[in-house]
Design a protein around this motif. Structure first.
Motif, short mmCIF file in Angstrom:
data_model
loop_
_atom_site.label_atom_id
_atom_site.label_comp_id
_atom_site.label_asym_id
_atom_site.label_seq_id
_atom_site.Cartn_x
_atom_site.Cartn_y
_atom_site.Cartn_z
N ASP A 134 7.24 -1.57 14.93
CA ASP A 134 5.78 -1.41 14.86
C ASP A 134 5.04 -2.59 15.49
OD1 ASP A 134 6.06 -3.39 12.93
OD2 ASP A 134 5.56 -2.09 11.24
N GLN A 135 5.77 -3.69 15.78
CA GLN A 135 5.15 -4.77 16.54
C GLN A 135 4.85 -4.35 17.98
OE1 GLN A 135 8.41 -7.63 15.11
NE2 GLN A 135 6.70 -9.02 15.47
N LEU A 136 5.52 -3.30 18.44
CA LEU A 136 5.29 -2.78 19.79
C LEU A 136 4.19 -1.72 19.80
CD1 LEU A 136 9.03 -2.40 20.86
CD2 LEU A 136 7.49 -4.32 21.31
N THR A 137 3.68 -1.38 18.63
CA THR A 137 2.59 -0.40 18.52
C THR A 137 1.44 -1.03 17.74
OG1 THR A 137 3.61 0.54 16.54
CG2 THR A 137 4.14 1.58 18.64
N PRO A 138 0.79 -2.05 18.29
CA PRO A 138 -0.21 -2.81 17.53
C PRO A 138 -1.50 -2.04 17.25
CG PRO A 138 -0.18 -3.51 19.83
CD PRO A 138 0.96 -2.56 19.66
N ARG A 139 -1.72 -0.95 17.97
CA ARG A 139 -2.95 -0.17 17.77
C ARG A 139 -2.59 1.24 17.30
NH1 ARG A 139 -4.37 -4.74 18.11
NH2 ARG A 139 -5.56 -5.69 19.81
N ASP A 140 -3.14 1.65 16.17
CA ASP A 140 -2.92 3.02 15.73
C ASP A 140 -4.20 3.83 15.90
OD1 ASP A 140 -4.60 2.27 13.63
OD2 ASP A 140 -2.98 2.16 12.16
N ALA A 141 -4.10 5.11 15.57
CA ALA A 141 -5.24 6.01 15.78
C ALA A 141 -6.46 5.58 14.98
CB ALA A 141 -4.83 7.43 15.43
N ALA A 142 -6.24 5.11 13.76
CA ALA A 142 -7.36 4.70 12.92
C ALA A 142 -8.08 3.50 13.52
CB ALA A 142 -6.86 4.38 11.51
N TRP A 143 -7.32 2.53 14.02
CA TRP A 143 -7.95 1.35 14.64
C TRP A 143 -8.75 1.76 15.86
CZ3 TRP A 143 -8.05 -0.74 19.46
CH2 TRP A 143 -8.54 -2.05 19.59
N PHE A 144 -8.18 2.66 16.66
CA PHE A 144 -8.85 3.08 17.88
C PHE A 144 -10.15 3.80 17.56
CE2 PHE A 144 -9.10 4.87 22.17
CZ PHE A 144 -8.60 3.81 22.92
N ALA A 145 -10.11 4.64 16.52
CA ALA A 145 -11.31 5.36 16.12
C ALA A 145 -12.39 4.41 15.62
CB ALA A 145 -10.96 6.38 15.05
N GLU A 146 -11.98 3.41 14.86
CA GLU A 146 -12.95 2.46 14.31
C GLU A 146 -13.54 1.59 15.42
OE1 GLU A 146 -13.17 -1.21 11.05
OE2 GLU A 146 -11.34 -0.02 11.29
N ARG A 147 -12.72 1.13 16.34
CA ARG A 147 -13.20 0.23 17.38
C ARG A 147 -14.05 0.96 18.42
NH1 ARG A 147 -11.76 -4.63 19.95
NH2 ARG A 147 -11.34 -5.31 17.81
N TYR A 148 -13.62 2.13 18.84
CA TYR A 148 -14.26 2.80 19.97
C TYR A 148 -15.00 4.10 19.62
CZ TYR A 148 -11.62 -0.44 22.86
OH TYR A 148 -11.09 -1.58 23.43
N GLY A 149 -14.86 4.56 18.39
CA GLY A 149 -15.48 5.84 18.09
C GLY A 149 -14.83 6.97 18.86
N VAL A 150 -13.54 6.85 19.09
CA VAL A 150 -12.76 7.87 19.82
C VAL A 150 -11.82 8.55 18.83
CG1 VAL A 150 -10.96 8.21 21.55
CG2 VAL A 150 -12.89 6.71 22.05
N GLU A 151 -11.81 9.85 18.83
CA GLU A 151 -10.91 10.59 17.96
C GLU A 151 -9.54 10.70 18.63
OE1 GLU A 151 -10.67 14.87 15.58
OE2 GLU A 151 -11.91 14.68 17.38
N VAL A 152 -8.53 10.14 18.00
CA VAL A 152 -7.17 10.22 18.51
C VAL A 152 -6.37 11.10 17.57
CG1 VAL A 152 -5.09 8.96 19.17
CG2 VAL A 152 -7.33 7.91 19.52
N ARG A 153 -5.90 12.22 18.07
CA ARG A 153 -5.18 13.18 17.25
C ARG A 153 -3.70 13.16 17.64
NH1 ARG A 153 -8.86 18.51 16.40
NH2 ARG A 153 -7.46 18.61 14.58
N THR A 154 -2.91 12.40 16.89
CA THR A 154 -1.48 12.34 17.15
C THR A 154 -0.81 13.58 16.57
OG1 THR A 154 -1.11 11.07 15.12
CG2 THR A 154 -1.47 9.82 17.14
N GLY A 155 0.41 13.83 17.04
CA GLY A 155 1.12 15.03 16.60
C GLY A 155 0.46 16.30 17.09
N HIS A 156 -0.31 16.20 18.16
CA HIS A 156 -0.98 17.35 18.76
C HIS A 156 -0.60 17.44 20.24
CE1 HIS A 156 -3.32 17.22 15.10
NE2 HIS A 156 -3.91 18.36 15.42
N GLU A 157 -0.05 18.58 20.62
CA GLU A 157 0.41 18.76 22.00
C GLU A 157 -0.49 19.74 22.73
OE1 GLU A 157 4.47 19.91 24.48
OE2 GLU A 157 4.32 20.42 22.35
N VAL A 158 -1.02 19.30 23.88
CA VAL A 158 -1.77 20.20 24.74
C VAL A 158 -0.76 21.04 25.51
CG1 VAL A 158 -3.37 20.38 26.68
CG2 VAL A 158 -3.76 18.66 24.90
#
Length: 576
Positions: free
Chosen positions: A75-99
């Motif tokens: 997890d040291q190689l994944t310092p940013r998760d979806a929650a952090w990204f949403a809080e910092r940028y107001g971007v919705e990141v939906r993991t486990g979702h395949e287009v």
């Protein structure tokens, strides 16, 4: 169709549009960079990122170091998760979702929630494809056996680590000796496993010229890696419980069975272009998605970034595809800027890279000698061997191979290998190439000096001096390969060793005349001034001095052996 001739499409909005709907497919380097830059440019856009994996923005290049134990937790190689990204940028990141589908005419994507299987549609104004790459699965019987792993995502690294730990694995076989294969060979060896590397090409790190990659071969073997070159894996053996070995086909046609407890398949990657092709986007000659300088595809409102997209070479301007994290971040940022009214444009790449192989840094930028010749350049080639800093402070040899265009004097490419300092010098040379430097410009660079970091004349300075003398002055160079080729063609060449008797006793270029530099003026009459003449020393400096002496005495065709005897002996080892 080249990148520069790609027709411009109408993807971007000239003015910021309220409620702009941006959908990004893929959330590693390029996708998150695109989303973050778009958000920095505007608060009005609604941005959603879909990622089929559970990790985002991870360092794929760091995965081998978790397997080897240098990185304690994955997890040291994944310092940013979806929650952090949403809080910092107001971007919705939906993991486990395949287009799974794109309808470019309707501007919709079809998405599958991998946890529930539910399918739904989402609309977009601008679609960013950051679908990345997939590992190439070699067509080898048994490749789908338990214990055969790619190395692309954190899930792969976790699985390899668990396999080694739970089974107390002692042996590993790695297929492929590119970046990931070399990093895994180092890390598994340091973890205590006996490692065999199988490479179909004639050398490890086949992206480099053979006379440089041969040094990588030697470093691997020095550390106990069983390196099998010009060799293929014909079958992976095992049972339902896991792999037990592999059958190899060697360069002489002989077969051999090698026992192993796991297999790492690192034979390369391919761009995930399925969604781009479904949207109607054209692929370029490299097989990646063709884009213009703002990362627009040939389909309106569809952009491609990162490893799925094609780039162009900063020197030749030809389309190229070199999947690197540094390029992915740049292209993502460019697309995110362009679709929200910015002016960023891609300026091309040089394929600059560096990898650690045990005690050596292995770096390169721009065109190799082979690539430059293929592109039609009349090249001057230098092998420069200098310490990275003064030897009295522990300086160790740094080998720089530089390639320049004789017609223009422009630096075209460089490769560097050494225990330290290769990264610094390749970055300097990459900067010089980017801004179109003549080799003579390198001498004039005002580089930082301290004996703890560099010599007063840096290896970069020496590189520029020697190449400038060869191209613009009176000191032409000849590579060991060129010397051997001309001799084998029957050309009569006199080769003069200007070293001391002590140095010559250790090794020498075959069929060379020994005249130490101190005696060269008085013994020059022993040589034929009408013959092509090659001077050499250990690394090149004294050979150049001998070259100048003979030219001043009337010898008209005198070249200095590039890299001296050290480079010649490395070349001789390359020939076997």
């Amino acid at each position: 169709m080249t990148t520069e001739s790609l027709a411009m499409t109408e993807n971007s909005t000239d003015e910021e549009a309220p409620g702009l709907r941006i959908v990004v497919v893929g959330a590693v380097a390029a996708g998150t960079s695109a989303a973050a830059k778009a958000r920095r440019n505007t608060e009005a856009a609604r941005i959603t990122v879909y990622e089929r994996d559970l990790d985002i923005s991870y360092s794929g290049c760091g995965l081998p170091y978790f397997v080897g134990g240098e990185v304690e937790r994955v997890d040291q190689l994944t310092p940013r998760d979806a929650a952090w990204f949403a809080e910092r940028y107001g971007v919705e990141v939906r993991t486990g979702h395949e287009v799974v589908a794109v309808d470019a005419a309707a501007r919709t994507v079809t998405v599958r929630d991998l946890a529930t299987g539910r399918m739904f549609e989402d609309g977009y104004d601008e679609l960013v494809l950051a679908t990345g790459v997939r590992p190439v699965t070699p067509s080898i019987p048994g490749v789908d056996s338990p214990g055969v792993f790619p190395v692309r995502a954190p899930s792969h690294a976790r699985a390899i680590d668990t396999w080694i730990t739970e089974r107390d694995a002692r042996r590993a076989l790695i297929i492929g000796a590119g970046y990931i294969g070399l990093e895994m060979a180092e890390q598994l060896t340091l973890r205590g496993l006996k490692v065999t590397v199988v490479e179909a090409a004639g050398h490890a790190m086949p992206r480099m010229d053979p006379d440089m990659s041969a040094r990588v071969d030697a470093e691997l073997r020095k550390h106990g890696v069983d390196l099998r070159l010009s060799t293929t894996v014909t079958e992976i053996r095992g049972d339902h419980d896991g792999v037990t070995g592999a059958d190899l086909l060697g360069p002489d046609g002989a077969t051999e069975h090698v026992a192993t407890d796991l297999v790492i398949a690192s034979v390369g990657v391919r761009p995930n272009t399925e969604l781009a092709r479904q949207a109607g986007a054209e692929l370029g000659p490299t097989g990646a998605v063709a884009v213009d300088r703002r990362q627009r595809t040939t389909v309106d409102h569809v952009w491609a970034v990162g490893d799925v997209s094609e780039s162009f070479h900063a020197i030749t301007r030809d389309p190229v595809w070199v999947p690197l994290g540094s390029t992915a971040n740049k292209t993502g940022r460019i697309a995110g800027d362009a679709m929200t009214g910015g002016t960023l444009e891609h300026r091309g790449i040089l394929g600059t890279s560096v990898v650690r192989v045990f005690d050596l840094g292995v770096a390169q930028t721009g065109l190799t000698e082979q690539q430059a010749r293929t592109a039609g350049y009349d090249v001057e080639v230098l092998h420069n061997i200098k310490p990275d800093r003064p030897e009295y402070l522990g300086g160790r040899p740094l080998v720089i191979k530089a390639v320049a265009d004789r017609a223009s004097g422009r630096l075209l490419g460089a490769q560097a290998i050494g225990a330290s300092g290769a990264d610094k010098r390749i970055d300097i040379l990459a900067t010089a190439i980017t801004f179109g430097a003549d080799v003579a410009d390198l001498f004039h660079l005002d580089l930082a000096y301290s004996p703890t970091y560099a010599t007063t004349k840096d290896p970069v300075h020496y590189t520029g001096m020697a190449l400038a003398n060869a191209i613009h002055g009176r000191a032409p160079l000849i590579t060991p390969a060129e010397l051997d080729r001309r001799r084998s063609d029957g050309e009569k060449i006199q080769v003069v060793d200007v070293r001391s008797a002590k140095d010559r006793a250790k090794s020498a270029v075959p069929d060379s005349v020994h005249i130490p530099l101190a005696d060269l003026r008085t013994r020059a009459a022993e040589l034929d001034p009408a013959l092509p003449t090659i001077t050499y020393c250990n690394k090149g400096v004294t050979g150049n001095a001998g070259q100048n002496v003979l030219r001043n005495l009337g010898f008209t065709d005198v070249a200095n052996l590039s890299g001296g005897n050290q480079n010649y002996q490395a070349h001789a080892g390359l020939r076997g």
